[in-house]
Design an enzyme around this catalytic site. Structure first.
Site, short mmCIF file in Angstrom:
data_model
loop_
_atom_site.label_atom_id
_atom_site.label_comp_id
_atom_site.label_asym_id
_atom_site.label_seq_id
_atom_site.Cartn_x
_atom_site.Cartn_y
_atom_site.Cartn_z
N THR A 133 9.32 41.00 -10.18
CA THR A 133 8.52 40.53 -11.32
C THR A 133 8.09 41.65 -12.25
O THR A 133 7.85 42.79 -11.82
CB THR A 133 7.26 39.81 -10.78
OG1 THR A 133 6.33 39.65 -11.86
CG2 THR A 133 6.56 40.61 -9.69
N GLU A 135 5.26 41.93 -13.28
CA GLU A 135 3.91 42.34 -12.86
C GLU A 135 3.94 43.70 -12.16
O GLU A 135 2.90 44.36 -12.06
CB GLU A 135 3.31 41.28 -11.93
CG GLU A 135 2.81 40.04 -12.64
CD GLU A 135 1.58 40.29 -13.50
OE1 GLU A 135 0.60 40.85 -12.99
OE2 GLU A 135 1.61 39.94 -14.70
N TYR A 156 -1.04 40.25 -5.80
CA TYR A 156 0.29 39.65 -5.97
C TYR A 156 1.32 40.73 -6.29
O TYR A 156 2.38 40.83 -5.65
CB TYR A 156 0.26 38.62 -7.11
CG TYR A 156 1.63 38.17 -7.58
CD1 TYR A 156 2.38 37.25 -6.84
CD2 TYR A 156 2.19 38.67 -8.76
CE1 TYR A 156 3.64 36.85 -7.27
CE2 TYR A 156 3.45 38.26 -9.20
CZ TYR A 156 4.17 37.36 -8.45
OH TYR A 156 5.43 36.95 -8.87
N LYS A 160 4.54 42.13 -4.18
CA LYS A 160 5.89 42.12 -4.76
C LYS A 160 6.49 43.53 -4.78
O LYS A 160 7.71 43.70 -4.69
CB LYS A 160 5.87 41.54 -6.17
CG LYS A 160 5.74 40.02 -6.22
CD LYS A 160 7.04 39.31 -5.86
CE LYS A 160 6.97 37.82 -6.09
NZ LYS A 160 8.16 37.09 -5.61
P1 NAP Z 1 6.50 28.59 -8.03
O1 NAP Z 1 6.82 27.43 -8.94
O2 NAP Z 1 5.09 28.95 -7.77
O3 NAP Z 1 7.24 28.31 -6.65
C1 NAP Z 1 6.91 29.02 -5.48
C2 NAP Z 1 7.65 28.42 -4.31
O4 NAP Z 1 7.26 29.10 -3.11
C3 NAP Z 1 7.33 26.92 -4.08
O5 NAP Z 1 8.49 26.26 -3.65
C4 NAP Z 1 6.31 26.99 -2.94
O6 NAP Z 1 6.24 25.82 -2.16
C5 NAP Z 1 6.92 28.14 -2.13
N1 NAP Z 1 5.96 28.67 -1.16
C6 NAP Z 1 4.71 29.14 -1.41
N2 NAP Z 1 4.13 29.51 -0.25
C7 NAP Z 1 5.02 29.25 0.74
C8 NAP Z 1 5.00 29.40 2.15
N3 NAP Z 1 3.93 29.88 2.78
N4 NAP Z 1 6.07 29.02 2.85
C9 NAP Z 1 7.17 28.51 2.24
N5 NAP Z 1 7.26 28.35 0.90
C10 NAP Z 1 6.19 28.71 0.16
O7 NAP Z 1 7.23 29.92 -8.57
P2 NAP Z 1 8.41 30.08 -9.64
O8 NAP Z 1 7.80 30.17 -10.98
O9 NAP Z 1 9.47 29.11 -9.35
O10 NAP Z 1 8.90 31.54 -9.28
C11 NAP Z 1 9.88 31.76 -8.26
C12 NAP Z 1 9.72 33.18 -7.72
O11 NAP Z 1 9.88 34.12 -8.78
C13 NAP Z 1 8.37 33.49 -7.10
O12 NAP Z 1 8.59 34.38 -6.04
C14 NAP Z 1 7.60 34.17 -8.22
O13 NAP Z 1 6.62 35.02 -7.67
C15 NAP Z 1 8.72 34.94 -8.89
N6 NAP Z 1 8.56 35.19 -10.31
C16 NAP Z 1 8.26 34.17 -11.16
C17 NAP Z 1 8.19 34.42 -12.52
C18 NAP Z 1 7.89 33.32 -13.51
O14 NAP Z 1 7.56 33.64 -14.66
N7 NAP Z 1 8.04 32.06 -13.15
C19 NAP Z 1 8.45 35.72 -13.02
C20 NAP Z 1 8.78 36.72 -12.12
C21 NAP Z 1 8.86 36.45 -10.76
P3 NAP Z 1 5.26 24.58 -2.59
O15 NAP Z 1 6.06 23.80 -3.60
O16 NAP Z 1 5.05 23.88 -1.32
O17 NAP Z 1 4.04 25.20 -3.18
O1 F7E Z 2 -1.09 34.22 -17.01
C1 F7E Z 2 -3.92 34.81 -19.16
C2 F7E Z 2 -3.83 35.57 -17.86
O2 F7E Z 2 -1.06 32.90 -14.89
C3 F7E Z 2 -0.57 34.76 -18.20
C4 F7E Z 2 3.64 34.26 -12.63
O3 F7E Z 2 4.78 33.44 -12.70
O4 F7E Z 2 4.36 35.57 -14.49
C5 F7E Z 2 3.30 34.78 -14.01
O5 F7E Z 2 2.10 35.54 -13.93
C6 F7E Z 2 -1.70 35.44 -18.97
C7 F7E Z 2 -2.55 36.37 -18.11
O6 F7E Z 2 1.00 34.17 -15.67
C8 F7E Z 2 -5.70 31.73 -18.52
O7 F7E Z 2 -4.98 36.36 -17.64
C9 F7E Z 2 -5.76 33.32 -19.98
O8 F7E Z 2 -2.86 37.52 -18.86
O9 F7E Z 2 0.35 32.14 -16.85
P1 F7E Z 2 -0.22 33.25 -16.07
P2 F7E Z 2 1.08 35.68 -15.14
O10 F7E Z 2 -0.19 36.15 -14.59
O11 F7E Z 2 1.68 36.47 -16.25
C10 F7E Z 2 4.67 36.72 -13.69
C11 F7E Z 2 5.85 37.43 -14.32
C12 F7E Z 2 4.84 36.40 -12.26
O12 F7E Z 2 5.59 37.07 -11.55
C13 F7E Z 2 3.90 35.41 -11.67
O13 F7E Z 2 4.44 34.86 -10.47
O14 F7E Z 2 -2.59 34.43 -19.44
N1 F7E Z 2 -4.77 33.61 -19.11
N2 F7E Z 2 -6.35 32.17 -19.64
C14 F7E Z 2 -4.69 32.64 -18.19
N3 F7E Z 2 -3.87 32.45 -17.13
C15 F7E Z 2 -4.03 31.33 -16.39
N4 F7E Z 2 -3.21 31.11 -15.35
N5 F7E Z 2 -5.03 30.42 -16.68
C16 F7E Z 2 -5.87 30.58 -17.73
O15 F7E Z 2 -6.74 29.74 -17.95
#
Ligand code: NAP
Ligand code: F7E
Length: 328
Positions: A133, A135, A156, A160
């Site tokens: 990520t 992050e 987090y 990662k």
């Molecule tokens: P997500 O929608 O939050 O999906 C997370 C998945 O992990 C869900 O299927 C969840 O199951 C499963 N999970 C959580 N805890 C678990 C456990 N204890 N045992 C088994 N499964 C578990 O995330 P996503 O957005 O698809 O992202 C996929 C991956 O990419 C994640 O690793 C995330 O950290 C990473 N990532 C995401 C982004 C982004 O912008 N989306 C960017 C960079 C990296 P449930 O459905 O039961 O909750």
């Molecule tokens: O926050 C701000 C918050 O939670 C984005 C995950 O998929 O992407 C995701 O992480 C920004 C942050 O995503 C609210 O503080 C303001 O600055 O949507 P987010 P994230 O933290 O960028 C990365 C790449 C991952 O890897 C992660 O798994 O928005 N923010 N107000 C808020 N964020 C949330 N959630 N809720 C608010 O009310």
């Protein structure tokens, strides 16, 4: 038709897991998905891929397993012997990781080591994709590329970081085909409403339909590089087809503040976001990441990957879907 490739996806019920499953099924893969046992049903994003709700399609098989159960993971690898493993499961919410740092470490960090070590000990030929990520970069100044300094700023991101380096270490120490996709934020109508983009579009959709409510947000100044999730899962697959395992950034190269995201979403429903947004201190993070903006040139050059959907189109896709869901 050749022999079907077999993929094992942890996190198949999540946003990316669901799009990746669709993508791999179109490529004629046999898809095995790891599903966390839960008392409420958690397969809504993939039900359309199953022959009957909650039963397995002939090309999709689900296996119950919590990622903290390492012996079950080992058994699943023996049972399925996948050609490709996509490790997408995680406690993926940055804000929640401050409340649950140890659980986040176990699921988002240690479980990766359990998977990699099982592949190694079982002498499997499985390729391994790790969902790394943006992050990881923390407050390292943008644009971030594969050589930028890693300075994680949340439990987090720290979990990662462990997974990122474990993936590299198993590649370097034992020659595993283990790749890190360093993905910047990617969103879609399947994004959980816990994340800011979908929180904004789903609330705006309800307001457009006449709901009288406020939108409670934290830091509006944070800049994120938001892309469209279906395009990013294709990038994951491309990393696994590359001639050697490596680490790649996927991003759009465009940064947008949370405030601008709000402004543009509300303008599409003919409203001023300032009339609805209320700052909620509970949404602020103890340490924030201010500015993430990725350089995806390496992926473009080596994998032929580039994003197509810009942030404005993304907002339209998400808002349209949220409004349509209310009309049903
Ligand atoms: P997500 O929608 O939050 O999906 C997370 C998945 O992990 C869900 O299927 C969840 O199951 C499963 N999970 C959580 N805890 C678990 C456990 N204890 N045992 C088994 N499964 C578990 O995330 P996503 O957005 O698809 O992202 C996929 C991956 O990419 C994640 O690793 C995330 O950290 C990473 N990532 C995401 C982004 C982004 O912008 N989306 C960017 C960079 C990296 P449930 O459905 O039961 O909750
Ligand atoms: O926050 C701000 C918050 O939670 C984005 C995950 O998929 O992407 C995701 O992480 C920004 C942050 O995503 C609210 O503080 C303001 O600055 O949507 P987010 P994230 O933290 O960028 C990365 C790449 C991952 O890897 C992660 O798994 O928005 N923010 N107000 C808020 N964020 C949330 N959630 N809720 C608010 O009310």
């Amino acid at each position: 038709m050749g022999v079907k490739k077999r993929a094992l996806i942890t996190g198949i019920t999540g946003q990316d897991g669901s799009y990746l499953s669709e993508f791999l099924l179109k490529k004629n893969y046999e898809v095995h998905g790891v599903v966390r046992p839960s008392s409420t049903l958690n397969t809504s994003r993939i039900d359309h891929l199953l022959k009957y709700p909650r039963k397995s399609h002939e090309n999709v098989q689900l296996h119950f397993c919590d990622l903290s159960d390492h012996s079950r993971l080992l058994a699943l690898l023996i049972e399925t012997r996948p050609d490709e493993i996509y490790n997408l499961a995680a406690q993926s919410h940055v804000g929640i990781s401050f409340d649950q740092p140890i659980l986040t470490g176990e699921i988002t960090g240690i479980a990766t080591a359990a998977l990699l070590d099982s592949v190694f000990r079982l002498k499997l030929d499985s390729k391994f994709y790790q969902a790394s990520t943006s992050e990881l970069f923390g407050n390292t100044p943008p644009p971030q590329n594969e050589d930028s300094i890693l300075e994680p700023r949340s439990p987090y991101a720290i979990a990662k970081l462990y997974s990122y380096f474990m993936t590299r270490n198993y590649r370097e120490a034992y020659g595993l085909f283990a790749a890190n996709g360093i993905l910047f934020n990617h969103e879609s109508p399947r994004r959980s409403e816990r994340f800011v983009t979908r929180k904004i579009t789903s609330t705006a959709a309800r307001i457009a339909k006449g709901s009288i409510e406020k939108l409670y947000l934290g830091n509006l100044s944070a800049i994120r590089d938001w892309g469209y999730a279906p395009e990013y899962v294709e990038g994951m697959w491309k990393m696994m087809q590359h001639d050697r395992p490596d680490d790649f950034i996927l991003a759009t190269g465009v940064g947008t503040t949370v405030r601008e995201f709000c402004e543009r979403t509300f303008s599409l429903i003919g409203k001023n976001y300032e009339d609805f947004v209320v700052i909620d201190e509970n949404q602020l993070r103890p340490t924030e990441v201010e500015n993430l903006l990725g350089n995806f040139r390496k992926a473009e050059k080596s994998l032929g990957w580039k994003p197509d959907t810009d942030v404005n189109s993304l907002i339209e896709i998400m808002l349209k879907s949220d409004i349509a869901a209310l009309n049903h």
